[in-house]
Design a protein around this motif. Structure first.
Motif, PDB file in Angstrom:
ATOM      1  N   ILE A   1      38.148  40.550  35.238  1.00 49.28           N
ATOM      2  CA  ILE A   1      38.188  41.302  36.502  1.00 49.28           C
ATOM      3  C   ILE A   1      37.289  42.535  36.398  1.00 49.28           C
ATOM      4  O   ILE A   1      36.585  42.894  37.357  1.00 49.28           O
ATOM      5  CB  ILE A   1      39.630  41.697  36.861  1.00 49.28           C
ATOM      6  CG1 ILE A   1      40.469  40.449  37.148  1.00 49.28           C
ATOM      7  CG2 ILE A   1      39.654  42.642  38.067  1.00 49.28           C
ATOM      8  CD1 ILE A   1      41.949  40.723  37.357  1.00 49.28           C
TER       9      ILE A   1
ATOM     10  N   CYS B   1      39.008  45.468  48.624  1.00 45.43           N
ATOM     11  CA  CYS B   1      38.893  44.458  47.565  1.00 45.43           C
ATOM     12  C   CYS B   1      38.899  45.130  46.197  1.00 45.43           C
ATOM     13  O   CYS B   1      39.585  44.682  45.269  1.00 45.43           O
ATOM     14  CB  CYS B   1      37.621  43.641  47.759  1.00 45.43           C
ATOM     15  SG  CYS B   1      37.316  42.409  46.476  1.00 45.43           S
TER      16      CYS B   1
ATOM     17  N   LEU C   1      41.673  44.534  43.263  1.00 49.19           N
ATOM     18  CA  LEU C   1      41.280  43.998  41.961  1.00 49.19           C
ATOM     19  C   LEU C   1      41.791  44.893  40.832  1.00 49.19           C
ATOM     20  O   LEU C   1      42.280  44.396  39.806  1.00 49.19           O
ATOM     21  CB  LEU C   1      39.757  43.863  41.879  1.00 49.19           C
ATOM     22  CG  LEU C   1      39.135  42.698  42.654  1.00 49.19           C
ATOM     23  CD1 LEU C   1      37.612  42.804  42.638  1.00 49.19           C
ATOM     24  CD2 LEU C   1      39.573  41.356  42.064  1.00 49.19           C
TER      25      LEU C   1
END
Length: 206
Positions: A50, A66, A70
């Protein structure tokens, strides 16, 4: 779970966290204190994957929402797989960044707001660190240091006003959590920063 042994380090870009943590771990080893050192985003395979997505300079189209989600996803996997098991074993956990980074970077600098970031990280709120050291480096000093760095990531490429907002965001976070956040002057010579941070941690662990 007792979170006293969970110790996190915070600060903007080029605050010296990495060097401080390396030297702190040497001291803990010398004293025979059982510990692990880890980082966010990262520390385990899924979270490191990630991290690559978040920091990739080609991902400039990533929305702030986003990005925040994350970080939250990486955080929960990291907690579950690495941090909490180590605490259960009685180890001291030294972590480079945690929730406060999301509050300063996404909540304040990106303008999402603290409330939405806290909601996205609701699972992590039961596992806040016992001690957080904020290495306070002013943006002008940090940017001078950044100019001498070879590697850049997506956050390094942000404009000066973004780094100023991150800095301001951290000062707001300090007001939110005065009982666990300790400020260390990061504008000093690095050796002084290291010594101050180590002293804070050792006094805390006594």
């Amino acid at each position: 779970m007792d979170m006293k042994n969970f110790i996190t380090f915070e600060g903007g870009e080029c605050s010296g966290k990495t060097t401080v943590i390396v030297e702190l771990c040497k001291k803990l080893e010398e004293l025979g204190i059982s510990y692990i050192s880890t980082r966010e985003p990262g520390g385990i395979r899924i979270a490191e994957d990630i991290r690559k997505i978040i920091l990739d300079i080609n991902n400039t189209a990533m929305t702030r929402e986003c990005e925040a989600l994350l970080y939250a996803a990486s955080r929960m996997q990291h907690l579950s797989e690495r941090v909490l098991p180590a605490l259960e074993q009685g180890k001291v956990v030294i972590c480079d960044r945690f929730l406060d980074s999301s509050l300063a970077y996404q909540g304040y600098a990106r303008g999402i707001g603290f409330d939405d970031v806290l909601r996205a990280n609701s699972f992590a709120l039961d596992y806040l660190p016992g001690l957080t050291i904020f290495i306070d480096v002013t943006p002008d000093v940090a940017l001078k240091r950044l100019s001498g760095r070879d590697k850049t990531d997506r956050l390094d490429l942000e404009k000066n006003d973004f780094h100023q907002r991150v800095y301001d965001g951290y000062h707001e976070v300090m007001k939110m959590y005065p009982d666990r956040v300790v400020r260390v002057d990061g504008n000093q010579e690095l050796e002084c920063v290291v010594n101050d941070c180590i002293n804070v941690v050792l006094n805390y662990l006594k």
